[in-house]
Design an enzyme around this catalytic site. Structure first.
Site, short mmCIF file in Angstrom:
data_model
loop_
_atom_site.label_atom_id
_atom_site.label_comp_id
_atom_site.label_asym_id
_atom_site.label_seq_id
_atom_site.Cartn_x
_atom_site.Cartn_y
_atom_site.Cartn_z
CG HIS A 160 -7.70 6.65 -6.32
ND1 HIS A 160 -6.76 7.58 -6.68
CD2 HIS A 160 -8.73 6.82 -7.18
CE1 HIS A 160 -7.19 8.29 -7.71
NE2 HIS A 160 -8.40 7.84 -8.04
CG HIS B 214 -6.00 -8.31 -12.73
ND1 HIS B 214 -5.60 -9.26 -13.63
CD2 HIS B 214 -4.96 -8.15 -11.88
CE1 HIS B 214 -4.39 -9.67 -13.34
NE2 HIS B 214 -3.97 -9.01 -12.28
CD GLU C 126 -11.98 9.57 -7.66
OE1 GLU C 126 -12.35 10.69 -8.03
OE2 GLU C 126 -10.99 8.98 -8.14
CD GLU D 163 -4.14 -10.74 -8.88
OE1 GLU D 163 -3.55 -11.81 -8.71
OE2 GLU D 163 -3.70 -9.83 -9.61
#
Length: 126
Positions: free
Chosen positions: A76, A8, A118, A57
């Protein structure tokens, strides 16, 4: 030795409900699991895209009194889609903060805390 697998990515958020609304409504993510500290000091919410694998998360900290300073915010998360135009139109209609790079054929959308997401056409990833 087996390879490591990315589990994550974490974004710490100021307003958890506002962030959950963004990630579920603007990006179509689903809540996979939620963990609340017994003392109420923090909440972790894991979001997925429905394919398994990598999750986002979101961490909320009870004692935080002001939004996070993301500095130059060069961080990002990238997502891909086979319906780039559809998502782009959806995000425009929602009035979200977009930064477009037409020359590259991508755009970024800001979440409520200012993290950039993005959006990349799936064909660019081939």
């Amino acid at each position: 030795m087996s390879a490591l697998t990315i589990a994550h990515t974490n974004f710490t958020v100021f307003d958890l409900e506002k962030s959950l609304t963004f990630y579920t409504e603007a990006l179509g993510f689903q809540i996979v699991r939620r963990h609340e500290a017994p003392d109420g000091s923090f909440v972790l919410v894991y979001l997925g895209d429905g394919t398994g694998g990598h999750q986002l998360e979101l961490t909320w900290l009870k004692d935080r009194k002001e939004p996070y300073n993301l500095g130059d915010n060069e961080i990002h998360l990238a997502v891909t889609t086979d319906d780039y135009a559809g998502w782009h139109n959806r995000h425009k209609k929602m009035g979200l903060n977009l930064w477009e790079n037409e020359a590259m054929g991508i755009y970024f959308v800001a979440d409520p805390d200012g993290y950039w997401i993005e959006v990349v056409p799936e064909k660019m990833m081939d």
